[in-house]
Design a protein around this motif. Structure first.
Motif, PDB file in Angstrom:
ATOM      1  N   GLN A 214       0.842  -1.212   0.000  1.00  0.00           N
ATOM      2  CA  GLN A 214       0.000   0.000   0.000  1.00  0.00           C
ATOM      3  C   GLN A 214       0.876   1.261   0.000  1.00  0.00           C
ATOM      4  O   GLN A 214       0.369   2.360   0.173  1.00  0.00           O
ATOM      5  N   ARG A 216       2.763   2.506   2.155  1.00  0.00           N
ATOM      6  CA  ARG A 216       2.673   3.290   3.384  1.00  0.00           C
ATOM      7  C   ARG A 216       2.877   2.333   4.551  1.00  0.00           C
ATOM      8  O   ARG A 216       2.809   1.113   4.384  1.00  0.00           O
ATOM      9  N   GLU A 222      -5.068   0.915  13.185  1.00  0.00           N
ATOM     10  CA  GLU A 222      -5.450  -0.246  12.377  1.00  0.00           C
ATOM     11  C   GLU A 222      -5.199  -1.555  13.134  1.00  0.00           C
ATOM     12  O   GLU A 222      -5.861  -2.561  12.894  1.00  0.00           O
ATOM     13  N   ALA A 248      -0.257  -7.337   3.210  1.00  0.00           N
ATOM     14  CA  ALA A 248       0.336  -8.355   2.320  1.00  0.00           C
ATOM     15  C   ALA A 248       1.862  -8.423   2.388  1.00  0.00           C
ATOM     16  O   ALA A 248       2.488  -9.062   1.542  1.00  0.00           O
ATOM     17  N   ALA A 251       2.653 -11.890   2.540  1.00  0.00           N
ATOM     18  CA  ALA A 251       2.073 -12.655   1.424  1.00  0.00           C
ATOM     19  C   ALA A 251       3.008 -12.645   0.233  1.00  0.00           C
ATOM     20  O   ALA A 251       2.841 -13.399  -0.709  1.00  0.00           O
TER      21      ALA A 251
ATOM     22  N   LYS B 168      -3.980 -13.870  -2.081  1.00  0.00           N
ATOM     23  CA  LYS B 168      -2.715 -13.132  -1.908  1.00  0.00           C
ATOM     24  C   LYS B 168      -2.251 -12.530  -3.230  1.00  0.00           C
ATOM     25  O   LYS B 168      -1.703 -11.422  -3.270  1.00  0.00           O
ATOM     26  N   ALA B 171      -4.230  -9.528  -3.765  1.00  0.00           N
ATOM     27  CA  ALA B 171      -3.798  -8.504  -2.794  1.00  0.00           C
ATOM     28  C   ALA B 171      -2.579  -7.753  -3.310  1.00  0.00           C
ATOM     29  O   ALA B 171      -2.509  -6.524  -3.219  1.00  0.00           O
ATOM     30  N   LEU B 172      -1.621  -8.480  -3.864  1.00  0.00           N
ATOM     31  CA  LEU B 172      -0.397  -7.832  -4.354  1.00  0.00           C
ATOM     32  C   LEU B 172      -0.658  -7.017  -5.611  1.00  0.00           C
ATOM     33  O   LEU B 172      -0.227  -5.876  -5.718  1.00  0.00           O
ATOM     34  N   ARG B 180      -8.338  -4.638  -1.545  1.00  0.00           N
ATOM     35  CA  ARG B 180      -7.786  -5.600  -0.593  1.00  0.00           C
ATOM     36  C   ARG B 180      -8.420  -6.957  -0.828  1.00  0.00           C
ATOM     37  O   ARG B 180      -9.554  -7.042  -1.308  1.00  0.00           O
ATOM     38  N   SER B 236      -8.452  -1.811   7.243  1.00  0.00           N
ATOM     39  CA  SER B 236      -7.793  -1.155   6.102  1.00  0.00           C
ATOM     40  C   SER B 236      -6.329  -1.519   5.877  1.00  0.00           C
ATOM     41  O   SER B 236      -5.808  -1.322   4.786  1.00  0.00           O
ATOM     42  N   PHE B 237      -5.647  -2.062   6.889  1.00  0.00           N
ATOM     43  CA  PHE B 237      -4.236  -2.480   6.683  1.00  0.00           C
ATOM     44  C   PHE B 237      -4.133  -3.995   6.507  1.00  0.00           C
ATOM     45  O   PHE B 237      -3.044  -4.552   6.509  1.00  0.00           O
ATOM     46  N   MET B 238      -5.264  -4.679   6.383  1.00  0.00           N
ATOM     47  CA  MET B 238      -5.250  -6.131   6.194  1.00  0.00           C
ATOM     48  C   MET B 238      -5.493  -6.460   4.744  1.00  0.00           C
ATOM     49  O   MET B 238      -6.550  -6.170   4.200  1.00  0.00           O
ATOM     50  N   THR B 239      -4.518  -7.080   4.124  1.00  0.00           N
ATOM     51  CA  THR B 239      -4.743  -7.640   2.794  1.00  0.00           C
ATOM     52  C   THR B 239      -3.771  -8.786   2.605  1.00  0.00           C
ATOM     53  O   THR B 239      -2.673  -8.763   3.162  1.00  0.00           O
ATOM     54  N   GLY B 240      -4.207  -9.817   1.887  1.00  0.00           N
ATOM     55  CA  GLY B 240      -3.372 -11.010   1.722  1.00  0.00           C
ATOM     56  C   GLY B 240      -3.329 -11.873   2.969  1.00  0.00           C
ATOM     57  O   GLY B 240      -2.476 -12.749   3.089  1.00  0.00           O
ATOM     58  N   SER B 241      -4.258 -11.663   3.898  1.00  0.00           N
ATOM     59  CA  SER B 241      -4.233 -12.419   5.157  1.00  0.00           C
ATOM     60  C   SER B 241      -5.185 -13.609   5.107  1.00  0.00           C
ATOM     61  O   SER B 241      -6.176 -13.608   4.383  1.00  0.00           O
ATOM     62  N   VAL B 243      -7.651 -15.464   7.529  1.00  0.00           N
ATOM     63  CA  VAL B 243      -8.333 -15.271   8.810  1.00  0.00           C
ATOM     64  C   VAL B 243      -9.041 -16.573   9.201  1.00  0.00           C
ATOM     65  O   VAL B 243     -10.015 -16.982   8.564  1.00  0.00           O
ATOM     66  N   PHE B 244      -8.498 -17.219  10.219  1.00  0.00           N
ATOM     67  CA  PHE B 244      -9.075 -18.478  10.689  1.00  0.00           C
ATOM     68  C   PHE B 244     -10.216 -18.185  11.654  1.00  0.00           C
ATOM     69  O   PHE B 244     -10.044 -17.417  12.595  1.00  0.00           O
TER      70      PHE B 244
END
Lengths: 252, 252
Positions: A214, A216, A222, A248, A251, B168, B171-172, B180, B236-241, B243-244
């Motif tokens: 991102q 940043r 967050e 990511a 990732a 993922k 996400a990238l 995201r 907003s800072f979660m991507t490519g995660s 989540v279990f």
């Protein structure tokens, strides 16, 4: 109506950026918050922020490696607020850069003491209170460096990997007491701590390069939002999980 | 004020237990929802539930493995809702029990078409709408069987592992567009689908609850809570995660 109405939270490193943001959000969502930190001024500031915003908070200066002091802080929280059912464990620090062979044993031990044994100590005193309260949620702050390696930080990486499995161990052993335990793995977050190792935030962004998808750093808020989800009953079937909040980074 | 005010969501398998609960929660949180499924009655029911609760929903019939149908359905949803910036990819099927050596190729291919290629197709055609909307969120439903193994379900497991990595990859590649993508890995969730292999829910519980330290099957609402968090700006800072939400199943 807050998402944590009626809950009482114990937050370590609450004078710091990430746990400070978390403590303030918990307070705004209706939890009574015990703010714990080794630095008295900072933790007092977080607690007074919460109180000024109309929440309920106390501050206790305390070292997480001091078993007696943590026991006393937990007891004080319960005597003040009646119970304890949320714990956000964030106290941590990192060694000066060393490769393993050059790292003095004392340096290794002090990082493991704070980052890993500190979480054990806090957990062992909050768990009996959570059992009395009929359940609880423990949120342990690991790191992306509990998932992937970082150069010249063997103790930090080892401790953060240890935190992941400590959380799962608690999740498994105390599920019958309705205690949940999860880890959060933050990516690089914009906090004053980053400036200990780096001349500027821009330098941090440059150093992480293409891994910051991102373009940043993350914000303390967050991480606080993820902690709020885990502390609330919305995550009631989530336990023993690793919440990676890194845009990511791992990732890639 | 809802967590998803102003968002428009495309939810596949919305006639089913898990995605139905997600669609209803999204509607209650202020999103306009396009409910998509291959079964007309169940998906219309989900949309009607959302409308009856005061939300906004439409429903569409679509086989996610059919590219032309997916493109038309996604484009129609975006034009009817005015935008499209959240996608929940939940459509999935599972093979009758087989090992790799005795599974017919057609059985393998059918599972891959729906569970994996279906997500690819929905993503491919939704991304331009998210770019036009200035960003978006993908919530792809993987499974604990995308992480640990289970006997005689090679195609299901292979697709659920692939879903994690597809998320993922999105996400990238689309971080720069503020898109995201995250996966949710549910444990055993109490839905009618569990009855396809076991005659009664009581028997399912006898078999599956002991594998979940939390001591119960998950409810569709448990997954809906995680999906709402991932669809909202709180993550907003979660991507490519990954989540279990598995009651500690994979923590043991």
């Amino acid at each position: 109506m807050g998402r944590l109405d009626g809950k009482v939270a114990f937050v370590t490193a609450a004078g710091g950026a990430i746990a400070g943001a978390t403590a303030r959000l918990f307070g705004a969502e209706g939890a009574a918050v015990c703010c714990v930190d080794i630095v008295e001024d900072n933790v007092g500031q977080t607690a007074s922020d919460i109180n000024e915003a109309g929440g309920k908070a106390i501050a206790i200066p305390c070292d997480v490696t001091d078993d007696d002091a943590i026991k006393a802080a937990v007891d004080k929280t319960v005597s003040e607020f009646g119970k304890l059912d949320v714990c956000f464990n964030a106290a941590a620090y990192s060694e000066k850069r060393h490769r393993l062979a050059e790292m003095p044993l004392d340096m290794w031990k002090s990082v493991i003491d704070v980052n890993l044994t500190g979480m054990f100590i806090v957990a062992r005193h909050v768990i009996p209170e959570m059992q009395k309260a009929g359940g609880g949620s423990i949120i342990n702050v690991s790191s992306i460096y509990g998932v992937v390696g970082a150069k010249e930080r063997p103790a930090y990486c080892a401790a953060k990997g240890g935190v992941r499995m400590l959380s799962k161990s608690i999740a498994v052993d105390y599920a019958e007491d309705k205690i949940r335990a999860n880890s959060i793995m933050p990516g690089p977050i914009e906090t004053p701590r980053l400036l200990v190792r780096n001349p500027s935030i821009e330098a941090v962004i440059e150093r992480h390069g293409t891994r910051l998808h991102q373009k940043r750093l993350g914000k303390p808020e967050e991480i606080a939002q993820t902690a709020l989800f885990l502390a609330s009953d919305e995550s009631s079937f989530t336990s023993g999980a690793d919440m990676v909040v890194d845009a990511a980074y791992t990732a890639f | 004020m809802g967590m998803l005010d102003g968002k428009a969501a495309f939810v596949t398998a919305a006639g089913g237990g898990i995605a139905g609960a997600i669609a209803r929660r999204f509607g209650a949180e202020g999103a306009a929802v396009c409910c998509v499924d291959v079964v007309e009655e169940t998906v219309a029911k989900t949309a009607a539930d959302i409308e009856a609760a005061g939300g906004k929903a439409i429903s569409k019939i679509c086989n996610v493995a059919d590219e032309e149908a997916v493109k038309k359905t996604v484009d129609d949803a975006a034009s009817e809702l005015g935008l499209l910036n959240v996608v929940v990819n939940a459509a999935a099927t599972s093979e009758p029990l087989h090992t790799v050596a005795n599974m017919p190729l057609e059985v393998w291919q059918d599972v891959l078409d729906v569970n994996l290629t279906g997500m690819f197709l929905v993503a491919k055609h939704a991304i331009p709408h998210m770019q036009a909307a200035g960003g978006g969120q993908f919530i792809n439903i993987s499974s604990t069987f995308g992480h640990i193994a289970w006997p005689q379900r090679p195609a299901y497991m292979a697709t659920k592992g692939a879903v994690r990595q597809l998320s993922k990859s999105i996400a990238l590649d689309f971080a720069e567009d503020n898109i995201r993508a995250n996966s949710i890995l549910p444990g055993a969730i109490e839905t009618n689908r569990l009855l396809s292999r076991t005659p009664t829910m009581e028997q399912v519980r006898e078999k599956m609850v002991p594998l979940h330290p939390i001591g119960r099957l998950g409810q569709p609402e448990d997954i809906a809570n995680a999906a709402a968090f991932l669809a909202s700006d709180e993550s907003s800072f979660m991507t490519g995660s990954d989540v279990f939400v598995d009651g500690g199943f994979t923590a043991v």
